[in-house]
Design a protein around this motif. Structure first.
Motif, short mmCIF file in Angstrom:
data_model
loop_
_atom_site.label_atom_id
_atom_site.label_comp_id
_atom_site.label_asym_id
_atom_site.label_seq_id
_atom_site.Cartn_x
_atom_site.Cartn_y
_atom_site.Cartn_z
N HIS A 234 0.84 -1.29 0.09
CA HIS A 234 0.12 0.12 -0.16
C HIS A 234 0.87 1.32 0.09
O HIS A 234 0.58 2.00 0.88
N GLU A 235 1.63 1.41 -1.05
CA GLU A 235 2.51 2.67 -1.13
C GLU A 235 1.56 3.89 -1.14
O GLU A 235 0.59 4.01 -1.95
N ALA A 236 1.90 4.91 -0.57
CA ALA A 236 1.32 5.93 -0.64
C ALA A 236 1.37 6.85 -1.86
O ALA A 236 2.61 6.74 -2.60
N SER A 237 0.43 7.26 -2.31
CA SER A 237 0.69 8.47 -3.60
C SER A 237 1.48 9.34 -3.32
O SER A 237 1.58 9.80 -2.36
N ARG A 238 2.29 9.96 -4.38
CA ARG A 238 3.06 10.83 -4.22
C ARG A 238 2.83 11.84 -5.47
O ARG A 238 2.05 11.41 -6.47
N LEU A 239 3.32 13.08 -5.16
CA LEU A 239 3.10 14.09 -6.27
C LEU A 239 4.27 14.31 -7.24
O LEU A 239 5.29 13.95 -6.93
N TRP A 240 3.90 14.02 -8.78
CA TRP A 240 5.13 14.09 -9.58
C TRP A 240 4.58 15.60 -10.70
O TRP A 240 3.46 15.78 -10.89
N HIS A 241 5.62 16.13 -11.15
CA HIS A 241 5.46 17.33 -11.80
C HIS A 241 5.83 16.70 -13.35
O HIS A 241 6.77 16.12 -13.57
N VAL A 242 4.85 16.91 -14.21
CA VAL A 242 4.84 16.30 -15.53
C VAL A 242 4.98 17.62 -16.47
O VAL A 242 4.01 18.48 -16.35
N THR A 243 5.86 17.47 -17.38
CA THR A 243 5.84 18.35 -18.54
C THR A 243 5.73 17.38 -19.73
O THR A 243 6.45 16.45 -20.15
N LEU A 244 4.42 17.64 -20.54
CA LEU A 244 4.31 17.10 -21.63
C LEU A 244 4.34 17.91 -22.93
O LEU A 244 3.85 18.95 -23.02
N SER A 245 5.21 17.63 -23.81
CA SER A 245 5.47 18.41 -25.29
C SER A 245 4.91 17.60 -26.50
O SER A 245 5.04 16.29 -26.34
N VAL A 246 4.11 18.31 -27.22
CA VAL A 246 3.49 17.79 -28.59
C VAL A 246 3.72 18.69 -29.47
O VAL A 246 4.07 19.85 -29.38
N SER A 247 3.69 18.06 -30.79
CA SER A 247 4.33 18.90 -32.10
C SER A 247 3.48 18.00 -33.18
O SER A 247 3.21 16.83 -32.90
N GLY A 248 3.25 18.84 -34.12
CA GLY A 248 3.01 18.37 -35.65
C GLY A 248 2.76 19.64 -36.62
O GLY A 248 3.22 20.57 -36.38
N ALA A 249 1.90 19.18 -37.58
CA ALA A 249 1.51 20.09 -38.64
C ALA A 249 0.86 21.57 -37.85
O ALA A 249 0.12 21.21 -37.03
N GLU A 250 1.01 22.38 -38.83
CA GLU A 250 0.44 23.67 -38.13
C GLU A 250 -1.00 23.59 -38.28
O GLU A 250 -1.72 23.12 -38.89
N ALA A 251 -1.54 24.28 -37.01
CA ALA A 251 -3.01 24.48 -36.91
C ALA A 251 -3.31 26.00 -36.58
O ALA A 251 -2.49 26.66 -36.28
N PRO A 252 -4.63 26.27 -36.99
CA PRO A 252 -4.80 27.91 -36.50
C PRO A 252 -4.73 28.02 -35.01
O PRO A 252 -5.14 27.07 -34.24
N LEU A 253 -3.75 29.04 -34.59
CA LEU A 253 -3.58 29.41 -33.35
C LEU A 253 -4.97 29.49 -32.45
O LEU A 253 -4.92 29.06 -31.29
N GLN A 254 -6.08 30.13 -33.08
CA GLN A 254 -7.14 30.07 -32.36
C GLN A 254 -7.70 28.67 -31.84
O GLN A 254 -8.26 28.30 -30.85
N GLU A 255 -7.69 27.88 -32.97
CA GLU A 255 -8.24 26.54 -32.69
C GLU A 255 -7.35 25.67 -31.44
O GLU A 255 -7.99 24.83 -30.83
N VAL A 256 -6.07 25.81 -31.35
CA VAL A 256 -5.11 25.28 -30.67
C VAL A 256 -5.58 25.75 -29.36
O VAL A 256 -5.46 25.29 -28.35
N ARG A 257 -5.56 27.12 -29.13
CA ARG A 257 -5.91 27.75 -27.75
C ARG A 257 -7.19 27.30 -27.26
O ARG A 257 -7.48 26.80 -25.95
N ARG A 258 -8.44 27.07 -28.24
CA ARG A 258 -9.62 26.91 -27.65
C ARG A 258 -9.48 25.13 -27.22
O ARG A 258 -9.99 25.00 -26.27
N ALA A 259 -8.83 24.58 -28.01
CA ALA A 259 -8.71 23.10 -27.45
C ALA A 259 -8.12 22.99 -26.22
O ALA A 259 -8.29 21.92 -25.36
N LEU A 260 -6.87 23.66 -26.05
CA LEU A 260 -6.12 23.56 -24.95
C LEU A 260 -7.08 24.12 -23.43
O LEU A 260 -6.85 23.60 -22.51
N GLU A 261 -7.78 25.24 -23.93
CA GLU A 261 -8.79 25.77 -22.78
C GLU A 261 -9.88 24.68 -22.56
O GLU A 261 -10.24 24.54 -21.31
N GLN A 262 -10.30 23.95 -23.43
CA GLN A 262 -11.27 22.88 -23.14
C GLN A 262 -10.47 21.62 -22.48
O GLN A 262 -11.26 21.24 -21.59
#
Length: 167
Positions: free
Chosen positions: A53-81
């Protein structure tokens, strides 16, 4: 058995044994959720009670994604969602062809935290309308390591205020 490069552990980090995660079969085989480990010769040995029964711990995660260009407004809206659907996200930075998501994950060990992080983008691509980008980077560090890095001045770049921001 230790895996990885000799001497790869940072100062103040404890050495840990890596274990695999799978699915338990109908007969209660060894896998995720199983409390047994195969020992020498394939014999199954029960884990000591302290390991179960190991106790849960906190982990700092940095996830980087990349790909074909997409309209900035769509990227922002998707990340906000995504941030709305999952309020654990601390901050997201984005451009028209890449993004970085930083957050804290609660998990038993690094393996579990990394597994959740690696599924995040793909599992929420359609529900949040995320671009069809691929994961190109992942960093998962323990809370103590994160704070040590910040205190010594070589931690991750200072986060933008909580939320979704352009680079």
């Amino acid at each position: 058995m230790r895996r990885g490069r000799p001497g790869a552990l940072s100062r103040g980090m404890a050495e840990r044994t890596l274990t695999s995660v799978g699915t338990a079969g109908p007969a209660g085989g060894t896998g995720a959720g199983s409390e047994d480990r195969a020992g020498p010769g394939g014999a199954v040995h029960e884990r000591p009670a302290a390991d179960r029964h190991e106790a849960s711990r906190l982990w700092h995660v940095t996830l980087s994604v990349s790909g074909a260009e997409a309209p900035l407004q769509e990227v922002r809206r998707a990340l906000e969602q995504l941030a709305h659907d999952h309020p654990f996200l601390l901050t997201s930075r984005y451009a028209n062809d890449h993004a970085e998501i930083r957050y804290w994950e609660e998990a038993r060990d690094l393996h579990d935290a990394a597994a959740v992080a690696l599924r995040l983008w793909g599992e929420h691509r359609s529900t949040a309308g995320l671009p069809p980008w691929e994961i190109v980077g992942l960093e998962v560090i323990g809370r103590e390591t994160y704070h040590q890095r910040v205190a010594e001045g070589y931690g991750p770049p200072p986060a933008s205020p909580v939320g979704v921001h352009p680079y």
